[in-house]
Write a protein that holds these residues in place. Structure first.
Motif, PDB file in Angstrom:
ATOM      1  N   ALA A  91     -34.924 -13.468  13.382  1.00 17.12           N
ATOM      2  CA  ALA A  91     -34.095 -13.235  12.198  1.00 17.12           C
ATOM      3  C   ALA A  91     -34.498 -11.916  11.559  1.00 17.12           C
ATOM      4  N   ALA A  92     -33.618 -11.388  10.743  1.00 15.13           N
ATOM      5  CA  ALA A  92     -33.897 -10.166   9.990  1.00 15.13           C
ATOM      6  C   ALA A  92     -33.814 -10.487   8.504  1.00 15.13           C
ATOM      7  N   ALA A  93     -34.544  -9.726   7.691  1.00 10.07           N
ATOM      8  CA  ALA A  93     -34.641 -10.032   6.264  1.00 10.07           C
ATOM      9  C   ALA A  93     -34.054  -8.944   5.375  1.00 10.07           C
ATOM     10  N   GLY A  94     -33.390  -7.936   5.986  1.00 15.02           N
ATOM     11  CA  GLY A  94     -32.835  -6.846   5.210  1.00 15.02           C
ATOM     12  C   GLY A  94     -31.424  -7.134   4.717  1.00 15.02           C
ATOM     13  N   GLN A 193     -29.977  -0.032  -0.219  1.00 16.24           N
ATOM     14  CA  GLN A 193     -31.149  -0.895  -0.052  1.00 16.24           C
ATOM     15  C   GLN A 193     -31.957  -0.535   1.192  1.00 16.24           C
ATOM     16  N   ARG A 194     -31.279  -0.228   2.279  1.00 13.96           N
ATOM     17  CA  ARG A 194     -31.980  -0.011   3.548  1.00 13.96           C
ATOM     18  C   ARG A 194     -32.316   1.451   3.792  1.00 13.96           C
ATOM     19  N   GLY A 290     -31.661  -4.484  13.716  1.00 20.77           N
ATOM     20  CA  GLY A 290     -30.982  -5.545  12.987  1.00 20.77           C
ATOM     21  C   GLY A 290     -30.538  -6.635  13.942  1.00 20.77           C
ATOM     22  N   VAL A 291     -30.034  -7.732  13.380  1.00 18.18           N
ATOM     23  CA  VAL A 291     -29.576  -8.866  14.174  1.00 18.18           C
ATOM     24  C   VAL A 291     -28.203  -9.292  13.685  1.00 18.18           C
ATOM     25  N   ASP A 315     -32.935  -5.159   9.683  1.00 14.40           N
ATOM     26  CA  ASP A 315     -34.358  -5.386   9.478  1.00 14.40           C
ATOM     27  C   ASP A 315     -34.788  -4.761   8.157  1.00 14.40           C
ATOM     28  N   SER A 316     -35.758  -5.343   7.511  1.00 13.68           N
ATOM     29  CA  SER A 316     -36.220  -4.831   6.223  1.00 13.68           C
ATOM     30  C   SER A 316     -37.175  -3.665   6.423  1.00 13.68           C
TER      31      SER A 316
END
Length: 316
Positions: A91-94, A193-194, A290-291, A315-316
Motif C-alpha cells: 500500500a501507499a500512504a501519500g 502535498q507530494r 505509487g500504487v 508513495d509518501s
C-alpha cells in the motif's frame, strides 16, 4: 462406431485448440522483429484461450495422454496471464491522484463527454492523444479549464499527431521528445502535498502503419522511462498490448501497469467503435512511486478508444 468417431473428432479438435494456444504462447514470449509477427501477437491472449477449450475437448474424448499435454499447455498460459490478475499487496500512504487517459480520434471525440468524465471522477491529470486545435477549443468551451487549469499542449491542425497534458496543479519543465513521428511529451506537475511528479503522454506510431518507426519509438520510450525517477505517471496509447515484448520492456524498471497493480489485468480499449469491439488493450496508465487502487475503462462517444481511468495512491 459412432462414439469412436466422435472421440476421434473431439481429439482432433482438442489438439487443434491446444496447438492454437501454443501459438499464442510463442507469440507472447517472442521478441519479434517482423511486422507480421508483432501484429499477430496483438491477439495472442485470444489464441491462448484455446488451452481451456482444448483441454475440455481432450477430456471428453477420454484421451488421457493428450489431456496431460493439454494440462501442461494450460499451466503455461496461466503462468503468463495470472500475475496480471493478482493485486499488488503493498500500500501507499501519500496523496491520491486520479488520472484519465483518452485518445480523441483525430480530435473527433465528444469533448463534452471528456469534460464530464473529468468532472464526475475528480480527475487530476488528463492525458490526450490525437489532440487537434479544434478539440482544444471545444474542450475549453465545455469547461475543462475550470477543472484542469494548467496544460501543456502540442496539438495538430488535423490528423492524429497532437498530444496534450491537462492538470489540476501547475506544470513546468515542459518537454517534447525527439525521435517520434507524433508528439510525445512530458511535464513536471507540482503537487501541493507530494511535490514534483513527472507526467508523460506517449503515442508511438501504430506498427501497422510504420513498423520500423514503431519499434524505434518504443525503444525510445523505454530509454526515457529508464532515465526517470519516481514519482511519475504515464498516460499513453502505446499502440501495443501486454502481449508485445516492447510494451513489457517498459515495466522492467520503476514503472508498473496500473491495471496490473489492481489485478484488473488486460483492459480492452480498441477498437471501441465496433459492435464486436474492443478486442485489444493498447491504452495504458503506468505508475512509478505509487500504487493504483482502482482502474476501469470509460466509453467516450466519437472515438475508437475507450478511455482509461486510474486512481493512484502515491508513495509518501
Amino acid at each position: 462406431m459412432m462414439r469412436e468417431w466422435m472421440e476421434r473428432a473431439l481429439l482432433v479438435l482438442g489438439w487443434g485448440a491446444v496447438i492454437t494456444a501454443v501459438a499464442g504462447i510463442v507469440l507472447h514470449v517472442g521478441n519479434w522483429s517482423q511486422r507480421s509477427m508483432v501484429l499477430l501477437a496483438s491477439g495472442a491472449m485470444w489464441l491462448m484461450l484455446g488451452a481451456v477449450v482444448g483441454l475440455i475437448l481432450l477430456l471428453i474424448a477420454r484421451s488421457w495422454p493428450s489431456a496431460v499435454a493439454g494440462v501442461a499447455v494450460l499451466v503455461g498460459v496461466l503462468w503468463l496471464v495470472v500475475p496480471s490478475y493478482i493485486p499488488e499487496s503493498r500500500a501507499a500512504a501519500g496523496p491520491e491522484l486520479v488520472v484519465l487517459q483518452s485518445n480523441l480520434l483525430f480530435g473527433q471525440a465528444d469533448t463534452a463527454a471528456v469534460v464530464a468524465a473529468v468532472r464526475d471522477n475528480d480527475v487530476d491529470v488528463l492525458t490526450t492523444e490525437e489532440l487537434t486545435v479544434g478539440a482544444i477549443e471545444r474542450l475549453r468551451a465545455a469547461g475543462l479549464a475550470d477543472l484542469l487549469p494548467y496544460a501543456y499542449l502540442e496539438p495538430a491542425q488535423s490528423g492524429g499527431g497532437g498530444t496534450g497534458i491537462y492538470s489540476r496543479y501547475p506544470l513546468r519543465d515542459n518537454e517534447k521528445y525527439d525521435g517520434f513521428i507524433m508528439s510525445n511529451i512530458s511535464a513536471t506537475m507540482d503537487h501541493p502535498q507530494r511535490g514534483p511528479i513527472s507526467v508523460f503522454a506517449f503515442h508511438p506510431i501504430p506498427p501497422n502503419l510504420d513498423f520500423a518507426a514503431w519499434s524505434a519509438e518504443m525503444r525510445r520510450v523505454d530509454e526515457i522511462l529508464a532515465d526517470t525517477s519516481a514519482p511519475a505517471i504515464v498516460g499513453a496509447d502505446f499502440n501495443a498490448t501486454h502481449d508485445h515484448s516492447a510494451y513489457r520492456a517498459l515495466l522492467d524498471g520503476p514503472f508498473a501497469s496500473a491495471a496490473d497493480q489492481t489485478g484488473d489485468g488486460i483492459l480492452l480499449t480498441f477498437p471501441a467503435d465496433r459492435r464486436w469491439g474492443p478486442v485489444i488493450g493498447i491504452d495504458h496508465v503506468l505508475v512509478a512511486g505509487g500504487v493504483a487502487q482502482q482502474v476501469r475503462t470509460l466509453t467516450i462517444p466519437g472515438t475508437d478508444h475507450r478511455a482509461v481511468l486510474a486512481s493512484v495512491r502515491m508513495d509518501s
